[in-house]
Design an enzyme around this catalytic site. Structure first.
Site, short mmCIF file in Angstrom:
data_model
loop_
_atom_site.label_atom_id
_atom_site.label_comp_id
_atom_site.label_asym_id
_atom_site.label_seq_id
_atom_site.Cartn_x
_atom_site.Cartn_y
_atom_site.Cartn_z
N TYR A 165 0.55 -0.90 0.00
CA TYR A 165 -0.21 -0.32 -0.31
C TYR A 165 0.72 1.32 -0.10
O TYR A 165 0.16 2.27 -0.88
CB TYR A 165 -1.36 -0.09 1.53
CG TYR A 165 -2.25 -1.24 0.98
CD1 TYR A 165 -3.16 -0.73 -0.44
CD2 TYR A 165 -2.18 -1.84 1.03
CE1 TYR A 165 -3.99 -0.90 -0.72
CE2 TYR A 165 -3.04 -3.43 0.60
CZ TYR A 165 -4.05 -3.14 0.29
OH TYR A 165 -5.20 -3.76 -0.16
N VAL A 174 -9.26 4.14 -4.65
CA VAL A 174 -9.11 4.37 -3.33
C VAL A 174 -8.02 5.19 -4.56
O VAL A 174 -7.26 6.44 -2.91
CB VAL A 174 -8.60 3.07 -3.22
CG1 VAL A 174 -9.93 2.36 -2.30
CG2 VAL A 174 -7.48 2.35 -3.58
N ASP A 175 -7.70 6.04 -4.94
CA ASP A 175 -6.35 6.74 -5.47
C ASP A 175 -7.02 8.45 -5.63
O ASP A 175 -6.39 9.03 -5.23
CB ASP A 175 -6.81 6.71 -6.97
CG ASP A 175 -7.41 6.46 -8.31
OD1 ASP A 175 -8.53 7.81 -7.18
OD2 ASP A 175 -8.25 5.88 -8.73
N HIS A 216 -14.48 2.37 -0.81
CA HIS A 216 -13.70 1.14 -0.64
C HIS A 216 -11.98 2.16 -0.19
O HIS A 216 -11.76 1.13 0.15
CB HIS A 216 -12.91 0.65 -2.16
CG HIS A 216 -13.72 -0.85 -2.38
ND1 HIS A 216 -13.74 -1.08 -3.55
CD2 HIS A 216 -15.15 -0.77 -2.39
CE1 HIS A 216 -14.86 -2.07 -3.98
NE2 HIS A 216 -15.61 -2.18 -2.62
N CYS A 263 -9.64 0.54 17.35
CA CYS A 263 -11.12 0.94 18.24
C CYS A 263 -11.49 1.23 16.41
O CYS A 263 -12.54 1.94 16.80
CB CYS A 263 -10.41 1.88 18.80
SG CYS A 263 -10.00 3.38 17.75
N SER A 284 -15.34 -3.75 -13.40
CA SER A 284 -15.49 -5.08 -14.06
C SER A 284 -16.64 -6.06 -14.32
O SER A 284 -16.64 -6.55 -14.97
CB SER A 284 -13.50 -5.61 -13.60
OG SER A 284 -14.46 -6.01 -12.16
N GLU A 339 -13.89 -2.44 -22.78
CA GLU A 339 -14.51 -2.88 -23.44
C GLU A 339 -15.89 -4.15 -22.83
O GLU A 339 -15.83 -3.65 -21.57
CB GLU A 339 -13.54 -4.59 -23.15
CG GLU A 339 -12.63 -5.22 -22.34
CD GLU A 339 -11.14 -5.35 -22.26
OE1 GLU A 339 -11.15 -5.94 -21.97
OE2 GLU A 339 -10.62 -4.91 -23.25
#
Length: 233
Positions: free
Chosen positions: A57, A94-95, A110, A121, A178, A204
């Site tokens: 990450y 998440v960007d 997300h 906590c 997707s 696609e």
């Protein structure tokens, strides 16, 4: 209901950020291709090897910090600003690129790479660029800091709010998804049941393409601005 007052709900996935240089799950040679999902995107993987998960990450966070929003992110921000009705952006990404692209409000289902979460906590705070194993929580001091990213097997954020928006949608669009990750893959069905017009914009066809009333294929930086221009008329 008049066109100008339509409520538009938009779901975005990794495909909208691909042209900003951020790889999707399924890209060959990208960050995801080098790791098993079970090792870097599950609570069990984190419990087993927190060092590996933090390294993964930290790399994604550094990559996202370098990335710039593209024309698709900017077009959705324009739609939010100029459409007379409500425009709700829900993202699996998440960007942080929707916000960087000017979006006023985004439901990050997300989580975000910019956030840290205490596994003990539940307190959230802004993540440093580099997180380490045993990162102390500012609220409870437990050495339990982890990325504030929803992993497989965890419940996404804002689900009640998202389903309420879907139930009231006039238009539902899925962009760069997707169609393989639930619950997001089922949003088209919820919107259809609510009577919304459904449209997929993708490079696609996704796994759920046949469930959309309208489908547009091509790079997000081309299809999304064109669609937004039509909506704003």
């Amino acid at each position: 209901m008049g066109k100008s007052a339509q409520k538009i709900v938009i779901l975005t996935g990794a495909g909208i950020s691909a042209e900003s240089g951020l790889g999707t799950f399924r890209d060959e040679g990208g960050l995801w291709a080098q790791h098993r999902i079970e090792d870097v995107a599950t609570p069990e993987g984190f419990a087993r090897n927190p060092d590996l998960v933090h390294r993964f990450y930290n790399a994604r966070r550094a990559q996202a910090a370098e990335a710039r929003p593209n024309a698709a992110h900017q077009a959705l921000a324009r739609l939010q600003a100029e459409h007379a009705g409500e425009v709700v952006i829900v993202t699996q990404n998440v960007d942080g690129l929707h916000v960087a692209g000017g979006a006023a409000e985004v439901l990050h289902m997300h989580g975000t790479l910019a956030g840290a979460l205490c596994a003990a906590c539940g307190h959230n705070w802004t993540a440093p660029l580099v997180m380490q194993t045993g990162q102390p929580c500012p609220a409870c001091a437990a050495p339990a800091g982890r990325p504030d990213v929803v992993w497989f097997g965890e419940i996404p954020y804002f689900m009640e709010e998202i389903f309420a928006h879907l139930a009231a949608a006039d238009v539902f669009a899925a962009i760069g998804t997707s169609g393989e990750v639930y619950p997001a893959a089922a949003f088209v069905d919820e919107a259809y049941l609510a009577g919304a017009h459904t449209v997929e914009l993708n490079l696609e066809p996704s796994a759920t393409a046949s469930r959309f009333a309208e489908r547009r294929f091509g790079p997000a930086s081309e299809t999304v601005p064109a669609w937004v221009a039509e909506l704003l008329g």
